[in-house]
Design an enzyme around this catalytic site. Structure first.
Site, PDB file in Angstrom:
ATOM      1  N   SER A 145       0.949  -1.179   0.203  1.00 22.87           N
ATOM      2  CA  SER A 145      -0.023  -0.089  -0.029  1.00 22.87           C
ATOM      3  C   SER A 145       0.862   1.380   0.104  1.00 22.87           C
ATOM      4  O   SER A 145       2.011   1.019   0.613  1.00 22.87           O
ATOM      5  CB  SER A 145      -0.786  -0.016   1.191  1.00 22.87           C
ATOM      6  OG  SER A 145      -1.515   1.344   1.486  1.00 22.87           O
ATOM      7  N   TYR A 159      -2.103  -0.873  10.035  1.00 25.90           N
ATOM      8  CA  TYR A 159      -2.132  -1.210   8.791  1.00 25.90           C
ATOM      9  C   TYR A 159      -0.598  -0.751   8.049  1.00 25.90           C
ATOM     10  O   TYR A 159      -0.184  -1.534   7.158  1.00 25.90           O
ATOM     11  CB  TYR A 159      -3.595  -0.777   8.091  1.00 25.90           C
ATOM     12  CG  TYR A 159      -3.559  -0.724   6.634  1.00 25.90           C
ATOM     13  CD1 TYR A 159      -3.823  -2.130   6.087  1.00 25.90           C
ATOM     14  CD2 TYR A 159      -3.292   0.092   5.978  1.00 25.90           C
ATOM     15  CE1 TYR A 159      -4.427  -2.158   4.873  1.00 25.90           C
ATOM     16  CE2 TYR A 159      -3.496  -0.074   4.441  1.00 25.90           C
ATOM     17  CZ  TYR A 159      -3.978  -1.082   3.849  1.00 25.90           C
ATOM     18  OH  TYR A 159      -4.198  -1.242   2.443  1.00 25.90           O
TER      19      TYR A 159
HETATM   20  P1  NAP Z   1     -11.592  -5.228  -0.123  1.00 31.41           P
HETATM   21  O1  NAP Z   1     -12.569  -4.837  -1.344  1.00 31.41           O
HETATM   22  O2  NAP Z   1     -11.693  -5.048   1.345  1.00 31.41           O
HETATM   23  O3  NAP Z   1     -11.368  -6.952  -0.440  1.00 31.41           O
HETATM   24  C1  NAP Z   1     -10.533  -7.827   0.392  1.00 31.41           C
HETATM   25  C2  NAP Z   1     -10.397  -9.323  -0.113  1.00 31.41           C
HETATM   26  O4  NAP Z   1      -9.480  -9.960   0.863  1.00 31.41           O
HETATM   27  C3  NAP Z   1     -11.765  -9.867  -0.034  1.00 31.41           C
HETATM   28  O5  NAP Z   1     -11.956 -10.833  -1.014  1.00 31.41           O
HETATM   29  C4  NAP Z   1     -11.643 -10.473   1.250  1.00 31.41           C
HETATM   30  O6  NAP Z   1     -12.559 -11.698   1.260  1.00 31.41           O
HETATM   31  C5  NAP Z   1     -10.390 -11.046   1.393  1.00 31.41           C
HETATM   32  N1  NAP Z   1      -9.884 -11.426   2.737  1.00 31.41           N
HETATM   33  C6  NAP Z   1      -9.667 -10.422   3.722  1.00 31.41           C
HETATM   34  N2  NAP Z   1      -9.138 -11.090   4.891  1.00 31.41           N
HETATM   35  C7  NAP Z   1      -8.718 -12.243   4.328  1.00 31.41           C
HETATM   36  C8  NAP Z   1      -8.016 -13.422   4.948  1.00 31.41           C
HETATM   37  N3  NAP Z   1      -7.647 -13.266   6.070  1.00 31.41           N
HETATM   38  N4  NAP Z   1      -8.003 -14.639   4.173  1.00 31.41           N
HETATM   39  C9  NAP Z   1      -7.998 -14.407   2.745  1.00 31.41           C
HETATM   40  N5  NAP Z   1      -8.781 -13.321   2.382  1.00 31.41           N
HETATM   41  C10 NAP Z   1      -9.125 -12.542   3.020  1.00 31.41           C
HETATM   42  O7  NAP Z   1      -9.901  -4.909  -0.425  1.00 31.41           O
HETATM   43  P2  NAP Z   1      -9.184  -3.939  -1.633  1.00 31.41           P
HETATM   44  O8  NAP Z   1      -9.452  -2.478  -1.541  1.00 31.41           O
HETATM   45  O9  NAP Z   1      -9.687  -4.866  -2.879  1.00 31.41           O
HETATM   46  O10 NAP Z   1      -7.814  -4.518  -1.222  1.00 31.41           O
HETATM   47  C11 NAP Z   1      -6.892  -5.455  -1.747  1.00 31.41           C
HETATM   48  C12 NAP Z   1      -5.461  -5.224  -1.386  1.00 31.41           C
HETATM   49  O11 NAP Z   1      -5.371  -3.977  -1.644  1.00 31.41           O
HETATM   50  C13 NAP Z   1      -5.445  -5.159   0.276  1.00 31.41           C
HETATM   51  O12 NAP Z   1      -4.178  -5.964   0.528  1.00 31.41           O
HETATM   52  C14 NAP Z   1      -5.106  -3.736   0.644  1.00 31.41           C
HETATM   53  O13 NAP Z   1      -4.606  -3.535   1.694  1.00 31.41           O
HETATM   54  C15 NAP Z   1      -4.646  -3.317  -0.512  1.00 31.41           C
HETATM   55  N6  NAP Z   1      -4.871  -1.670  -0.857  1.00 31.41           N
HETATM   56  C16 NAP Z   1      -5.924  -1.462  -1.308  1.00 31.41           C
HETATM   57  C17 NAP Z   1      -6.251  -0.028  -1.363  1.00 31.41           C
HETATM   58  C18 NAP Z   1      -7.466   0.775  -1.613  1.00 31.41           C
HETATM   59  O14 NAP Z   1      -7.389   2.102  -1.748  1.00 31.41           O
HETATM   60  N7  NAP Z   1      -8.413  -0.160  -1.953  1.00 31.41           N
HETATM   61  C19 NAP Z   1      -5.017   0.751  -1.202  1.00 31.41           C
HETATM   62  C20 NAP Z   1      -4.001   0.384  -0.787  1.00 31.41           C
HETATM   63  C21 NAP Z   1      -3.744  -0.951  -0.700  1.00 31.41           C
HETATM   64  P3  NAP Z   1     -14.176 -11.815   1.813  1.00 31.41           P
HETATM   65  O15 NAP Z   1     -14.732 -11.016   0.505  1.00 31.41           O
HETATM   66  O16 NAP Z   1     -14.181 -13.205   1.740  1.00 31.41           O
HETATM   67  O17 NAP Z   1     -14.258 -11.147   2.919  1.00 31.41           O
END
Ligand code: NAP
Length: 250
Positions: A145, A159
């Site tokens: 991130s 985080y």
């Molecule tokens: P999201 O929409 O909240 O989706 C999270 C995903 O991770 C879901 O598929 C969830 O499964 C799964 N998950 C959560 N905990 C888990 C665990 N312990 N074991 C297996 N699966 C798990 O998140 P996102 O925004 O797409 O983020 C994806 C990645 O990008 C993350 O690492 C996040 O930190 C990173 N990121 C995102 C942003 C942003 O702005 N969105 C910015 C920086 C970094 P369920 O659906 O079954 O709950």
């Protein structure tokens, strides 16, 4: 005949992981769609992949749980064959808070869902991919991130610290296994429109911040998926131990 491309994308039921799963399938990868809670959403991604003629299966596993991760990789061996690519995408954050408001339990949970999950899945992948272990090599992309660089003050320093650990892990691992046919890289997204901001207690966070982003907008999951797929591909064959920031220039 070209070798089969077999990929595990953790947290692929929604957001960045789901976009990456769909893009990977459209480029010929056979996909394990990992999720932890939302079976319906994971099955919907599998259905979309099958609808375009791809091969995929959904698998529930908490990436922070060693036994569950081991069993997930065993199922990939059986259902798809030897893994060639891993995207450590699963990650969580919790309600925005100053450090005094973060409990020890929450801090440990955040480390478990982000860096421990990345470690456990990487370990199982290396056991199978490393030429040192009789494998044919492969590629790993970790989803860090932009918070690893900013530290996310007043929001979620826990985080950001977990993502900083993912960055160090990426550097060390890339050097450790570079001579064993495995490239390791990371992306650092920021301000992407997904459900994760709801977990932080501010679903509209990206829109609040967007005027301070040089490109003046939030990003889409597909814009992160494109970078991940490039890093995994042969087009990035001389790229390892590096990072792509996908945060609109911020
Ligand atoms: P999201 O929409 O909240 O989706 C999270 C995903 O991770 C879901 O598929 C969830 O499964 C799964 N998950 C959560 N905990 C888990 C665990 N312990 N074991 C297996 N699966 C798990 O998140 P996102 O925004 O797409 O983020 C994806 C990645 O990008 C993350 O690492 C996040 O930190 C990173 N990121 C995102 C942003 C942003 O702005 N969105 C910015 C920086 C970094 P369920 O659906 O079954 O709950």
């Amino acid at each position: 005949m070209t070798a089969e491309k077999i990929i595990l994308i953790t947290g692929a039921s929604r957001g960045i992981g789901a976009a990456t799963a769909l893009m990977a399938a459209s480029r010929g990868y056979h996909v394990c769609v990992n999720y932890v809670k939302n079976e319906v959403a994971a099955n919907a991604i599998v259905k979309k992949i099958e609808d375009i003629g791809g091969k995929a299966f959904a698998y529930q596993a908490d990436v922070g749980d060693e036994a569950q991760v081991k069993e997930m990789f065993r199922q990939i061996d059986i259902k798809l064959g030897p893994i060639t690519a891993l995207v450590n995408n699963a990650g969580t954050l919790e309600l925005q808070s100053r450090v005094e408001g973060i409990s020890n339990e929450r801090f440990l949970r955040t480390l478990k869902n982000n860096i421990v999950g990345t470690f456990l899945c990487s370990k199982e992948a290396i056991i199978r991919m490393s030429t040192h272990n009789g494998g044919k090599g492969g590629s790993i992309v970790n989803v860090s991130s932009i918070g690893a660089k900013t530290g996310s003050p007043g929001e979620y320093v826990d985080y950001a610290a977990a993502k900083g650990a993912i960055d160090s892990f990426t550097i060390g691992l890339s050097k450790e296994i570079g001579s064993e046919g495995i490239r390791v890289n990371a992306v650092r997204p920021g301000f992407i429109y997904t459900d994760i901001h709801e977990s932080g207690g501010e679903p509209g966070r990206v829109d609040r911040i967007k005027s301070s982003i040089p490109l003046q907008r939030g990003g889409s999951p597909d814009e992160v998926a494109s970078a991940i797929l490039w890093l995994l591909s042969d087009e990035a064959s001389y790229t390892s131990g590096t990072f792509i920031d996908i945060a609109g220039g911020k």
